[in-house]
Design an enzyme around this catalytic site. Structure first.
Site, mmCIF file in Angstrom:
data_model
loop_
_atom_site.group_PDB
_atom_site.id
_atom_site.type_symbol
_atom_site.label_atom_id
_atom_site.label_comp_id
_atom_site.label_asym_id
_atom_site.label_seq_id
_atom_site.Cartn_x
_atom_site.Cartn_y
_atom_site.Cartn_z
ATOM 1 N N ASP A 30 0.859 -1.181 0.000
ATOM 2 C CA ASP A 30 0.000 0.000 0.000
ATOM 3 C C ASP A 30 0.897 1.232 0.000
ATOM 4 O O ASP A 30 1.992 1.205 0.575
ATOM 5 C CB ASP A 30 -0.904 0.000 1.242
ATOM 6 C CG ASP A 30 -2.167 0.790 1.028
ATOM 7 O OD1 ASP A 30 -3.252 0.191 1.005
ATOM 8 O OD2 ASP A 30 -2.061 2.024 0.854
ATOM 9 N N LEU A 151 -18.014 -9.823 -1.691
ATOM 10 C CA LEU A 151 -18.034 -9.853 -0.223
ATOM 11 C C LEU A 151 -19.042 -8.889 0.356
ATOM 12 O O LEU A 151 -19.174 -7.767 -0.118
ATOM 13 C CB LEU A 151 -16.678 -9.431 0.351
ATOM 14 C CG LEU A 151 -15.427 -9.870 -0.362
ATOM 15 C CD1 LEU A 151 -14.235 -9.176 0.258
ATOM 16 C CD2 LEU A 151 -15.337 -11.361 -0.216
ATOM 17 N N CYS A 258 -20.720 0.020 -1.445
ATOM 18 C CA CYS A 258 -20.745 -0.644 -2.760
ATOM 19 C C CYS A 258 -21.987 -0.355 -3.590
ATOM 20 O O CYS A 258 -21.893 0.198 -4.674
ATOM 21 C CB CYS A 258 -20.629 -2.149 -2.571
ATOM 22 S SG CYS A 258 -18.943 -2.659 -2.382
HETATM 23 C C1 UDX Z 1 -22.926 -5.565 -1.142
HETATM 24 C C2 UDX Z 1 -23.117 -6.888 -1.911
HETATM 25 O O1 UDX Z 1 -23.966 -7.769 -1.183
HETATM 26 C C3 UDX Z 1 -21.779 -7.547 -2.171
HETATM 27 O O2 UDX Z 1 -21.951 -8.733 -2.939
HETATM 28 C C4 UDX Z 1 -20.903 -6.566 -2.915
HETATM 29 O O3 UDX Z 1 -19.639 -7.107 -3.187
HETATM 30 C C5 UDX Z 1 -20.768 -5.276 -2.117
HETATM 31 O O4 UDX Z 1 -22.060 -4.726 -1.843
HETATM 32 P P1 UDX Z 1 -22.546 -4.811 1.407
HETATM 33 O O5 UDX Z 1 -22.336 -3.422 0.933
HETATM 34 O O6 UDX Z 1 -21.632 -5.344 2.455
HETATM 35 O O7 UDX Z 1 -22.421 -5.846 0.160
HETATM 36 O O8 UDX Z 1 -24.017 -4.884 1.948
HETATM 37 P P2 UDX Z 1 -25.288 -5.862 1.844
HETATM 38 O O9 UDX Z 1 -25.325 -6.778 2.983
HETATM 39 O O10 UDX Z 1 -25.382 -6.460 0.505
HETATM 40 O O11 UDX Z 1 -26.445 -4.775 2.030
HETATM 41 C C6 UDX Z 1 -26.513 -3.651 1.148
HETATM 42 C C7 UDX Z 1 -27.571 -2.673 1.566
HETATM 43 O O12 UDX Z 1 -28.866 -3.146 1.205
HETATM 44 C C8 UDX Z 1 -27.645 -2.381 3.070
HETATM 45 O O13 UDX Z 1 -27.820 -0.985 3.231
HETATM 46 C C9 UDX Z 1 -28.867 -3.131 3.534
HETATM 47 O O14 UDX Z 1 -29.491 -2.533 4.650
HETATM 48 C C10 UDX Z 1 -29.757 -3.039 2.311
HETATM 49 N N1 UDX Z 1 -30.749 -4.135 2.189
HETATM 50 C C11 UDX Z 1 -30.326 -5.428 2.013
HETATM 51 C C12 UDX Z 1 -32.109 -3.861 2.232
HETATM 52 O O15 UDX Z 1 -32.516 -2.703 2.388
HETATM 53 N N2 UDX Z 1 -33.000 -4.884 2.086
HETATM 54 C C13 UDX Z 1 -32.606 -6.168 1.896
HETATM 55 O O16 UDX Z 1 -33.477 -7.038 1.765
HETATM 56 C C14 UDX Z 1 -31.231 -6.451 1.865
#
Ligand code: UDX
Length: 432
Positions: A30, A151, A258
């Protein structure tokens, strides 16, 4: 196998943990000297369950090390993962400059054949640009590939050891074999394709997850207008194996580092290709509208008409992280909701099990409570923004006694409406 990992953020550190645990010699590089010093001392700069244990164990076993020197990292590495950030620019497109700089540095230090693997989410078509750039700076033989990560924060390490699929994007058989061998100990279906398809698998997957969430939120609005219950509607839909039940929870929409970034990037990249991705634009609009709708619900619950003046009204906010089990507040609905409430003159007392330190940097002047009960004390309403497990376990009797008025506005539908009415609450959720 010796592996170099460029970028020690979320993706880089998790990748380092997994491949060193599988017995490879891994070196993380890094440009942030301070970060590398901390990692060398065994400090992990992010909160992610079990990550610190893996990094510690493999560092002690001599399989994992960190450096600021590209020369040391690249020397003899057979596979080089590029895991640097691709932040959003003002037009929504991802900024690829970190990837290009990293690739140039790698190329300048290459002394033998290596497969360079793009893990960062990056614009489709960057492959050719990278090929030309690397070839300009080295005479060594190399191949390029893309292996996107999927992830989730909070379960990143577990997800990496148990992936649903491993996408290997390269049309070169030698590089494909090296990457298949490297991933051999891991489960999950293999998807072998070209670089562009691999990159699109990542964008399309995140776009589809966001679409499911916004779809559920749109149905929640119809439920409110008709008196149906979105939880039951989504349960009934999700049982259909063609649809699937995950990512159908109506609530405050998607946040985090993400999904919001990737959705706006995908819209912008499609527009560059002369495709107006109206479906995704609607997904994004529904997601943004959820915040204002929720704030209107809060003000209406207090008996104010929108536009409103919440001067002197105290609101308890439970949950600041963008989702449970993380301290991450990037693109968290909490920030936008608190901003709107403060703009209306409300006074905020917030509580979150992990994310208060980060939120203090954004809102140094709101009050922070040490638990949900003290947050609720004398508040005119209690608002739930993140579905932390501890909120489901709260002593609701105690919460009701502490509140000035027994009003709960729940952005994540964590309680049953009838039970809340029995307990004497005015309880409002999303689409229930
Ligand atoms: C996400 C993707 O799942 C992952 O595959 C990608 O690589 C990166 O983005 P992450 O950002 O860790 O991962 O969050 P995730 O658990 O997927 O939730 C994303 C958002 O959606 C959260 O704000 C969560 O509260 C919201 N969400 C999720 C909902 O509002 N409703 C749902 O049913 C599921």
């Amino acid at each position: 196998m010796k592996i170099a990992i460029i970028g020690t953020g979320y993706v880089g550190l998790t990748t380092a943990a997994v491949f060193s645990e599988l017995g490879n010699e891994v070196i993380g590089v890094d440009i942030d000297q301070d970060k590398i010093e901390r990692l060398k001392k065994g400090e992990v700069p992010i909160f992610e369950p079990t990550l610190a244990e893996y990094l510690d164990r493999n560092s002690k076993a001599g399989r994992l090390s960190f450096t600021t020197s590209y020369k040391d990292a690249v020397d003899g590495a057979e596979v080089i993962f590029i895991c640097v950030g691709t932040p959003s620019q003002s037009d929504g497109k991802p900024d690829s400059s970190f990837i290009l700089n990293a690739a140039e540095e790698v190329a300048k230090n290459l002394k033998s054949y290596a497969v360079m693997v793009i893990k960062s989410t990056s614009p489709i078509g960057i492959g050719q640009q990278l090929n030309d750039l690397i070839a300009k700076h080295t005479k060594e033989d190399f191949d390029l590939a893309a292996c996107p990560e999927f992830l989730r924060e909070g379960t990143a390490v577990e997800d990496s050891f148990n992936p649903d699929r491993i996408v290997i994007g390269t049309k070169n058989k030698k590089a494909e074999k090296i990457l298949l061998d490297l991933h051999k100990p891991l489960p999950g279906e293999r998807v072998l394709c070209d670089i562009k398809s691999a990159q699109l698998i990542k964008y399309a997957s995140n776009a589809f997850l966001a679409t499911k969430i916004s779809f559920a939120n749109a149905i929640a609005i119809i439920c409110e207008k008709t008196g149906a219950n979105v939880k039951k509607v989504m349960q009934g839909m999700g049982i259909d194996s063609r649809i699937g039940s995950s990512f159908l929870n109506a609530g405050l929409g998607y946040g985090g580092s993400c999904l919001p970034k990737d959705i706006s990037a995908f819209i912008a990249l499609s527009s560059d290709l002369d495709y107006d991705f109206n479906l995704l634009k609607s997904v994004e609009k529904i997601n943004n509208d959820q915040i204002q709708n929720f704030v209107s619900k809060i003000t209406n619950s207090l008996g104010f008409e929108s536009p409103k003046n919440l001067k002197g009204v105290k609101i308890a906010v439970l949950g600041l992280a963008f989702k449970p089990n993380t301290d991450d507040i990037r693109e968290a609905p909490s920030l936008k909701i608190i901003r709107l409430l403060l703009d209306s003159g409300a006074q905020i007392t917030a509580y979150d099990p992990k994310a208060m330190e980060n939120t203090k940097k954004v809102f140094p002047n709101i009050e922070y409570a040490k638990n949900p009960y003290s947050a609720a004390t004398d508040a005119n309403a209690l608002v739930i923004i993140t579905e932390w497990p501890e909120f489901r376990e709260m002593d609701l009797e105690k919460i009701r006694k502490n509140l000035k008025k027994p009003i709960i506005v729940d952005g994540r539908n964590i309680f049953e409406k009838n039970r809340m009415a029995e307990l004497g609450f005015k309880y409002l959720g999303i689409g229930i």
